[in-house]
Design an enzyme around this catalytic site. Sequence first.
Site, mmCIF file in Angstrom:
data_model
loop_
_atom_site.group_PDB
_atom_site.id
_atom_site.type_symbol
_atom_site.label_atom_id
_atom_site.label_comp_id
_atom_site.label_asym_id
_atom_site.label_seq_id
_atom_site.Cartn_x
_atom_site.Cartn_y
_atom_site.Cartn_z
ATOM 1 C CG ASP A 147 -2.654 4.051 2.713
ATOM 2 O OD1 ASP A 147 -2.177 2.983 2.262
ATOM 3 O OD2 ASP A 147 -3.629 4.088 3.486
ATOM 4 C CG HIS A 164 -0.366 -0.066 2.538
ATOM 5 N ND1 HIS A 164 0.077 1.042 3.200
ATOM 6 C CD2 HIS A 164 -0.137 -1.126 3.359
ATOM 7 C CE1 HIS A 164 0.554 0.675 4.386
ATOM 8 N NE2 HIS A 164 0.437 -0.627 4.510
ATOM 9 C CG ASP A 190 2.576 -0.129 8.076
ATOM 10 O OD1 ASP A 190 2.375 -0.671 6.988
ATOM 11 O OD2 ASP A 190 1.674 0.059 8.915
ATOM 12 C CD GLU A 231 -3.340 -1.763 5.007
ATOM 13 O OE1 GLU A 231 -3.485 -2.859 5.564
ATOM 14 O OE2 GLU A 231 -2.800 -0.786 5.581
ATOM 15 C CD GLU A 232 -1.655 1.822 7.515
ATOM 16 O OE1 GLU A 232 -2.458 1.353 8.334
ATOM 17 O OE2 GLU A 232 -0.467 1.481 7.434
#
Lengths: 353, 353
Positions: free
Chosen positions: B66, B64, B90, B120-121
């Site tokens: 983001d 991801h 991350d 995704e977050e």
Amino acid sequence: MTDLLASTAELVGIPSVSHDEGVLADLVVSRLKACDWLETERVGDNVVARTSLGRDQRLVLAGHLDTVPPANNADARVDGDTLWGVGASDMKGGLAVMLDLATTTPSPSADLTWCFYAREEIGREESGLLELWSGRPDLLAGDAAILGEPTDGLVEAGCQGTMRLKISLRGVRAHTARPFTGRNAIHRLGVVLQRVADWEGRTAALDGCAFAEQLQAVAVDGGVASNVVPDAASVTLNFRYAPDRDAATAEAFVREVLAGTFDTEDGDTFVVLDAADGAPPSLAHPLLAALVAATKTDPRAKVGWTDVASFWAHGVPAANFGPGDPLLAHHPDEHVTRDQLERTREVLAALIA
Amino acid sequence: MTDLLASTAELVGIPSVSHDEGVLADLVVSRLKACDWLETERVGDNVVARTSLGRDQRLVLAGHLDTVPPANNADARVDGDTLWGVGASDMKGGLAVMLDLATTTPSPSADLTWCFYAREEIGREESGLLELWSGRPDLLAGDAAILGEPTDGLVEAGCQGTMRLKISLRGVRAHTARPFTGRNAIHRLGVVLQRVADWEGRTAALDGCAFAEQLQAVAVDGGVASNVVPDAASVTLNFRYAPDRDAATAEAFVREVLAGTFDTEDGDTFVVLDAADGAPPSLAHPLLAALVAATKTDPRAKVGWTDVASFWAHGVPAANFGPGDPLLAHHPDEHVTRDQLERTREVLAALIA
């Protein structure tokens, strides 16, 4: 004899939700001023009328003018010998009896102070009685007092104290997938709630009245996010304590009940949010003993906090006695009966005759 | 060889908090379009680049774009061989490795799909991967997938499911001075919380990976007023369940753990707010077995939910493998080291060479 059901209905018909007691106070003032044996003063929306006959004792009879907001029961409705409507029991029935006796008893056995006060049903700090205690304590002076709150025709002696406490528990945040790296503060709350729920209670017998203490969780709060082990949780407790404790000993007692469930050195807190001590029965006082005798019924403890405590805090022994079922106070089905009103008048008339 | 610490720092330097991935997506598109062995498509802020070499197998490598909002760590900072900054672990380290391999591996052993996706977050329903599954599932087709989430240099297999449940307990309102006329819903919560806190846990061993289930209270609520016995209280639980259960059996299990603490016939409710099943390890799949072998380390279970489950739900076995410490994700001290980045590249390069 005044028709007390009709006069209570008249008072119920005059809305007097807290802060809006002006019109009802006007009516009370005009009725009392018509009696030349009374010296009547209005202080804000409080009305006090006193005899000054030089008697040995002075008895204060007090009641609040306000009601809680109506719950679809704003209008007075008479059905046979029962009156329905907001305030019927708490406490316009009591006010009707007080007004009747005040205006028909020119020569009582004790000097009398009739006190009608505002804003009892809301925050304590707004109370009309406090306004009088701070601005005109002379008007409230007396040897004993009777509060006309509904007590179902018997004397409800003294009153319990009440305290709010908040216990806040700390934890350590973590991801809920790895809770072992944190400490769940809400899980810790379980032990506190169990301890509160399991407390077996305590009853203090004072002057033959049983004061049953109650400890109840009234609010609970906690949580950060749905995937986070929460680092804080709290519970607010209401402790109703017998009048043989004061706030300090009541707090110490709750700390003892909950011992081991919180740790202030670990960041937990135990805070008394507010407290109001109760009042002992004081039934040995001649005026209150005579009141009990006149009811021909055993007294019982008052479980809720009332302004009996406010008189006691100023050194005046006091008791609760008035018409209506206390369990109906603030209830949509609030009502009072002709019989309840007449029995109350009979007892008080015998006392002050 | 590309300096992976420098290229990760470059990516950290381009802010890409969820919903704001456009600039980073631009950069990824331009790098991938420069490679004539890749067919690159942009769908919203998602970027997918594929080889079409006619290999027997197709491997999807996904990550991801983001990050969570910065916590005073918006700027990339290199100190020796360590890079600090939001997203370092991350998962911009993983993105840097993916970009490096995508642009330097024109002839891989399996056909490759490089997927860079948005959002995704945040809430699952906003996920860029869901946008692709619903609008362009052809771009995500493959025999196996690797998610580049931080896993500390070893394979984190499958992932656990996650479910939120809310248990609401009823009571009966009463005055706190007379709690025996009611039923305290908050007191009832104590038993539920104790049951949750006392649950001994369960670990499911799948393909040699231990999936440790977790049941955590994440929110608690209740209370009416400070003098009222509350008639309602609730607790929200997060259950992290092993991939040998689906949502229905997970729900049944929690009901069993809490049996007797609530009574739906009495007005209590037990509601699943949302659930996302996990994914089994699937380590028998040749591509994932080869990945494990390349790490020269035993795999372990992924404890958090990841998009491995989203691939599995579409029939694609998947595993998590990426640079950085998963415990640092979303942490203000988030960082990644040169060694972590290089070891990840080495493993993936061996796999796809």
